[in-house]
Design an enzyme around this catalytic site. Structure first.
Site, short mmCIF file in Angstrom:
data_model
loop_
_atom_site.label_atom_id
_atom_site.label_comp_id
_atom_site.label_asym_id
_atom_site.label_seq_id
_atom_site.Cartn_x
_atom_site.Cartn_y
_atom_site.Cartn_z
CB ALA A 103 55.31 22.91 29.85
N GLY A 130 49.12 25.59 25.08
CA GLY A 130 48.62 26.91 25.49
C GLY A 130 49.64 27.83 26.15
NE ARG A 189 46.76 15.53 32.09
CZ ARG A 189 45.49 15.76 31.82
NH1 ARG A 189 44.56 15.03 32.42
NH2 ARG A 189 45.12 16.70 30.99
CG ASP A 242 46.98 13.62 36.98
OD1 ASP A 242 46.80 14.77 37.41
OD2 ASP A 242 46.05 12.81 36.79
CG ASN A 277 50.23 27.22 32.81
OD1 ASN A 277 49.48 28.15 32.51
ND2 ASN A 277 50.40 26.17 32.00
CE1 TYR A 310 39.66 27.40 34.66
CE2 TYR A 310 38.57 29.53 34.74
CZ TYR A 310 39.68 28.76 34.43
OH TYR A 310 40.81 29.35 33.91
N GLY A 332 42.58 37.30 31.34
CA GLY A 332 41.22 37.27 30.81
C GLY A 332 41.15 36.10 29.84
#
Ligand SMILES: NC(=O)c1ccc[n+]([C@@H]2O[C@H](COP(=O)([O-])OP(=O)(O)OC[C@H]3O[C@@H](n4cnc5c(N)ncnc54)[C@H](OP(=O)(O)O)[C@@H]3O)[C@@H](O)[C@H]2O)c1
Length: 256
Positions: A13, A16, A37, A62, A89, A154, A185
């Site tokens: 949080a 982004g 973190r 973490d 997230n 990823y 996307g």
């Protein structure tokens, strides 16, 4: 689903998409449990949101570290009777070519993106099963369907997230717990700022967060956007392996 007066947990949080989501949930008088973190970033966000009526609680953790997660969530479970919506997230991505192959980065990517969901889930599932209600949201990606050169770990981490959440969704139906998979996307955040390749339809973060927020409200099983990227990712996913690799290696040669 009405999203007010709920207890909402969000990992990642501090920046982004997670930060933008926290702002939207805060406007609707929800109790927020925000995890990352960098606590200084979380504190800044809490100050920014102080004008809203909801309560905000911050946890430094973490999520790729199982013992940190068990300690943090033990604390969360003592302080909160239930979580209505858990949004997993937190994520990391590094571009990594075969020339700078690095297993530590691979561990960080898979550790955060996949185990960063598994460890908190282990702590929260008993609460969801007991209450027979709630929503679990996992942020995956439209990059979950093929191995993209330079982003293989990823893509692998997001494929694991999407596939795991699909099975979990089926399993949790009988407990009345909703599982939502989010597949964005390209979104303009710190994560994409370091990308050195074209990012078609790069979307502002607030717009992405509002699509996710509305998708959760509607109880969608999968929230994926923007539509043209969803369609192209489906088509790319349908290509036979040989054709995909032929086309992708042309693009990869240009990239170097
Ligand atoms: N941006 C895109 O185009 C895009 C597209 C598809 C999917 N996604 C996914 O969306 C999610 C959010 O990404 P973003 O674009 O918003 O990136 P971002 O701005 O870099 O934010 C990532 C967040 O994850 C947190 N985080 C990273 N590693 C962590 C760890 N080990 N433990 C706890 N928190 C950790 C970061 O906080 P701290 O550093 O403070 O811990 C930060 O709050 C990710 O899962 C990403 O894969 C993004």
């Amino acid at each position: 689903m009405k999203i007010n007066n709920k207890t909402v947990l969000i990992t990642g949080a501090s920046s982004g998409i997670g930060k933008a989501l926290a702002k939207l949930f805060a406007k609707e008088r929800n109790k927020l449990i925000l995890i990352a973190r960098r606590t200084e970033k979380l504190e800044e966000l809490k100050d920014e949101l102080s004008g809203n009526n909801g309560e905000i609680y911050l946890y430094k953790c973490d999520v790729s570290n199982s013992s940190e997660v068990s300690n943090t969530f033990a604390d969360i479970k003592t302080n909160f009777d239930s979580i209505d919506i858990a949004i997993f997230n937190a994520g990391q991505s590094y571009l990594m070519s075969v020339k700078n192959f690095d297993s530590h980065k691979a561990e960080a990517i898979i550790g955060t993106n996949f185990f960063g969901i598994v460890y908190p889930l282990e702590q929260l599932l008993p609460l969801f099963l007991e209450r027979k209600s709630g929503t679990i949201v996992g942020v995956s990606s439209l990059a979950d369907n093929r191995g993209f050169a330079g982003s293989g770990f990823y893509c692998a981490s997001k494929a694991a997230v999407s596939v795991y959440l699909e099975g979990l969704s089926v399993e949790l139906k009988k407990y009345n717990v909703k599982v939502i998979t989010v597949k964005p996307g390209f979104v303009k955040t710190a994560m994409t700022a370091k990308n050195n390749f074209p990012m078609p339809m790069l979307m502002p973060v607030d717009k992405a967060a509002s699509i996710i927020f509305n998708g959760i409200k509607k109880g969608k099983r999968i929230i994926q956007f923007p539509l043209p990227m969803v369609i192209s990712s489906r088509l790319i996913g349908l290509l036979p392996a040989g054709i995909y690799e032929f086309l992708a290696s042309k693009f990869d040669r240009k990239r170097k």
